[in-house]
Design an enzyme around this catalytic site. Structure first.
Site, mmCIF file in Angstrom:
data_model
loop_
_atom_site.group_PDB
_atom_site.id
_atom_site.type_symbol
_atom_site.label_atom_id
_atom_site.label_comp_id
_atom_site.label_asym_id
_atom_site.label_seq_id
_atom_site.Cartn_x
_atom_site.Cartn_y
_atom_site.Cartn_z
ATOM 1 N N HIS A 159 -0.919 -0.368 -10.331
ATOM 2 C CA HIS A 159 -1.494 -1.384 -9.449
ATOM 3 C C HIS A 159 -1.872 -2.639 -10.251
ATOM 4 C CE1 HIS A 159 -3.749 -1.814 -5.346
ATOM 5 N NE2 HIS A 159 -3.141 -2.933 -5.709
ATOM 6 N N GLU A 197 -3.691 6.690 -4.870
ATOM 7 C CA GLU A 197 -3.527 5.549 -5.777
ATOM 8 C C GLU A 197 -3.042 5.998 -7.155
ATOM 9 O OE1 GLU A 197 -3.434 1.593 -6.870
ATOM 10 O OE2 GLU A 197 -3.860 2.374 -4.882
ATOM 11 N N ARG A 203 0.862 -1.182 0.000
ATOM 12 C CA ARG A 203 0.000 0.000 0.000
ATOM 13 C C ARG A 203 0.897 1.231 0.000
ATOM 14 N NH1 ARG A 203 -3.065 -3.329 -1.184
ATOM 15 N NH2 ARG A 203 -5.120 -3.836 -0.309
#
Length: 342
Positions: free
Chosen positions: A300, A281, A253
């Site tokens: 991601h 993100e 994360r």
């Protein structure tokens, strides 16, 4: 009097709880047909538990097959689902939708986290080896010069022979990365406060304090879950202690890393980084990490994508089959272990 042995259940009433797009991606027609054969599956995909149609489905549902986009299973939802006994999650972490109310009800929970760990570990291994060989930098230089550099003057910091790799957290993914590194001629260090010396030896690694992990490693790979106590765990001091040219890989994360400190170190050319996750993100368009030559940012993508979704579906199908037959889950999620999961 002996207790009766649990036996096969009648075909359970089941429903899908996830984003419809996720359902289409993760559960292809063959997987949907296999799930339909295992249980009495409601035709609708639930991504909102508040509508009358959803409440009608929940009233009879014994098993929820969940995925990305599943709303929280809170007290109100559980009151509308009095027969719910199990949740099978087709992805990794269940912390976004399995609430305390589920544990208090005694709902059994399973997750495909072990299946989702496979591609993340594969991505990590690839990046460890590629950055050790400085493939990205060499390719960029080769494209710019259209000429081969003098390979006999390659610095001895380039290559993977006896490289030291530090693994931060012996999570499912961290352990799989350790396994994938076994055939390679690297030295592996581990920091995990819950792994003692004997277990580290069984894993084939050397357990070290956090500061030592960052000071000694040529590459540090982050696999710790994001918890209040791990937010910013990879601090400015730790990043500052890394060897010149060392690599930080983060597939966990973004908020586990002090991103400002990493940005400063990368822009100064002191460290390199591979970031599959950032905070936020998606970084703002003007963030300096986008154009930093020492940083590779990927969207991601380390987790399951494309044909890897089938692994998630197959894992979930096996869990549904086991639960329906009375065997119990192979990959149960325990409430007491939830804090240690990503």
């Amino acid at each position: 009097m002996t207790e009766p042995t649990p036996g096969p259940r009648p075909r359970p009433r089941a429903a899908l709880a996830m984003s419809p797009d996720v359902a289409s991606a993760v559960l292809d027609p063959e997987s949907r047909a296999a799930l339909d054969a295992l249980c009495d599956l409601a035709p609708a995909v639930l991504d909102n538990f508040t509508t009358p149609a959803a409440r009608a489905v929940l009233a009879d549902t014994e098993l929820l097959v969940t995925g990305w986009g599943c709303p929280p299973l809170d007290d109100d939802v559980l009151r509308a689902a009095p027969r719910l006994r199990a949740v099978v999650h087709t992805a990794g972490s269940v912390r976004g939708h399995v609430t305390d109310a589920c544990w208090e009800r005694g709902v059994e929970v399973s997750s495909a986290a072990a299946a989702n760990a496979v591609p993340v570990a594969e991505y990590t291994l690839a990046m460890i080896l590629l950055t050790g060989k400085r493939v990205l930098e060499s390719a960029r230089e080769y494209r710019a010069t259209r000429a081969r550099a003098d390979w006999l003057h390659t610095p001895r910091t380039v290559g993977n022979h006896r490289r030291t790799v530090g693994i931060l957290s012996a999570s499912l993914i961290g352990r799989r990365v350790i396994d994938l590194l076994r055939p390679h001629d690297v030295d592996v260090l581990l920091h995990d406060p819950y792994v003692d010396e004997a277990e580290a030896a069984r894993l084939g690694v050397r357990g070290v304090p956090l500061a030592e992990l960052f000071r000694l490693s040529d590459t540090v790979s982050v696999h710790t879950p994001l918890l209040p106590e791990t937010r910013g765990l990879v601090s400015r001091d730790l990043i500052g202690s890394m060897k010149p040219g060392a690599v930080l890989i983060n597939t966990a994360r973004g908020a586990v890393v002090d991103q400002d400190a990493l940005t400063d170190a990368a822009l100064a050319g002191r460290v390199r980084a591979v970031l599959d996750v950032t905070e936020p993100e998606v970084l703002p368009p003007g963030h300096p990490l986008w154009d930093c030559e020492h940083v590779l940012i990927t969207p991601h993508l380390a987790g399951s994508q494309g044909n890897e979704w089938r692994r998630l579906a197959d894992t979930a199908l096996l869990e549904v089959a086991r639960w329906a037959s009375g065997e119990g889950f192979q990959h149960p999620v325990r409430r007491e272990r939830l804090a240690f999961l990503a």
